[in-house]
Design a protein around this motif. Structure first.
Motif, short mmCIF file in Angstrom:
data_model
loop_
_atom_site.label_atom_id
_atom_site.label_comp_id
_atom_site.label_asym_id
_atom_site.label_seq_id
_atom_site.Cartn_x
_atom_site.Cartn_y
_atom_site.Cartn_z
N ALA A 67 0.83 -1.21 0.00
CA ALA A 67 0.00 0.00 0.00
C ALA A 67 0.87 1.26 0.00
O ALA A 67 0.59 2.21 -0.74
N ASP A 68 1.92 1.28 0.83
CA ASP A 68 2.84 2.42 0.85
C ASP A 68 3.49 2.63 -0.51
O ASP A 68 3.60 3.74 -1.01
N PHE A 69 3.92 1.54 -1.13
CA PHE A 69 4.56 1.63 -2.45
C PHE A 69 3.59 2.21 -3.47
O PHE A 69 3.93 3.12 -4.23
N ILE A 70 2.37 1.69 -3.49
CA ILE A 70 1.37 2.17 -4.46
C ILE A 70 1.06 3.64 -4.21
O ILE A 70 0.99 4.44 -5.15
N ASN A 71 0.89 4.02 -2.96
CA ASN A 71 0.61 5.42 -2.64
C ASN A 71 1.76 6.32 -3.04
O ASN A 71 1.55 7.41 -3.56
N ASN A 72 3.00 5.87 -2.79
CA ASN A 72 4.17 6.66 -3.18
C ASN A 72 4.28 6.79 -4.69
O ASN A 72 4.63 7.84 -5.21
N GLU A 75 1.66 9.30 -5.83
CA GLU A 75 2.11 10.66 -5.49
C GLU A 75 3.22 11.10 -6.42
O GLU A 75 3.24 12.23 -6.90
N TYR A 76 4.17 10.22 -6.72
CA TYR A 76 5.28 10.52 -7.62
C TYR A 76 4.75 10.85 -9.01
O TYR A 76 5.16 11.84 -9.63
N ALA A 77 3.80 10.06 -9.50
CA ALA A 77 3.22 10.30 -10.83
C ALA A 77 2.46 11.63 -10.85
O ALA A 77 2.53 12.38 -11.83
N LYS A 79 3.11 14.31 -9.02
CA LYS A 79 4.09 15.39 -9.02
C LYS A 79 4.72 15.55 -10.39
O LYS A 79 4.94 16.66 -10.86
N ARG A 80 5.02 14.45 -11.04
CA ARG A 80 5.63 14.52 -12.38
C ARG A 80 4.68 15.14 -13.39
O ARG A 80 5.09 15.93 -14.22
N SER A 81 3.41 14.81 -13.31
CA SER A 81 2.46 15.36 -14.28
C SER A 81 2.27 16.85 -14.07
O SER A 81 1.92 17.58 -15.00
N ASP A 82 2.51 17.34 -12.86
CA ASP A 82 2.41 18.78 -12.61
C ASP A 82 3.59 19.54 -13.22
O ASP A 82 3.46 20.70 -13.58
N THR A 83 4.75 18.90 -13.31
CA THR A 83 5.94 19.59 -13.79
C THR A 83 6.24 19.33 -15.26
O THR A 83 6.95 20.09 -15.88
N ILE A 84 5.72 18.26 -15.82
CA ILE A 84 5.99 17.94 -17.22
C ILE A 84 4.77 18.30 -18.05
O ILE A 84 3.66 17.89 -17.76
N ARG A 85 5.00 19.05 -19.10
CA ARG A 85 3.93 19.38 -20.03
C ARG A 85 4.15 18.57 -21.30
O ARG A 85 5.26 18.49 -21.81
#
Length: 93
Positions: A67-72, A75-77, A79-85
């Protein structure tokens, strides 16, 4: 099978075989359930059941790690979608 003697431990310098009841408790079975089986089901079969069981606390810990891995990863995905256009087909952003 031959050579299966259950779980042994040393007490006062002597080997002692755990009972089926004790083995069920070690595997995380509820005490009430283990008590019901004690005396009604032979130790050989209780030891088999305990041996085939997955320890509850271990399964819970593995589940928490997943569950921690999936949640991380989520969250990582995010954050990446916010910074990559992403560029459109003509290369415009």
């Amino acid at each position: 099978r031959t050579g299966r003697h259950g779980i042994l431990y040393v007490r006062d310098g002597k080997f002692r075989r755990l009972s089926g009841y004790e083995s069920l408790l070690l595997q995380g079975f509820p005490e009430e359930l283990a008590r019901k089986a004690k005396g009604k089901i032979d130790d050989v079969y209780l030891l088999c059941q305990a041996g085939n069981a997955m320890t509850v606390s271990v399964v819970e810990a593995i589940g928490r790690k997943f569950a921690d891995f999936i949640n991380n990863q989520t969250e990582y995905a995010r954050k990446r979608s916010d910074t990559i256009r992403f560029a459109d087909c003509q290369g415009r952003i």
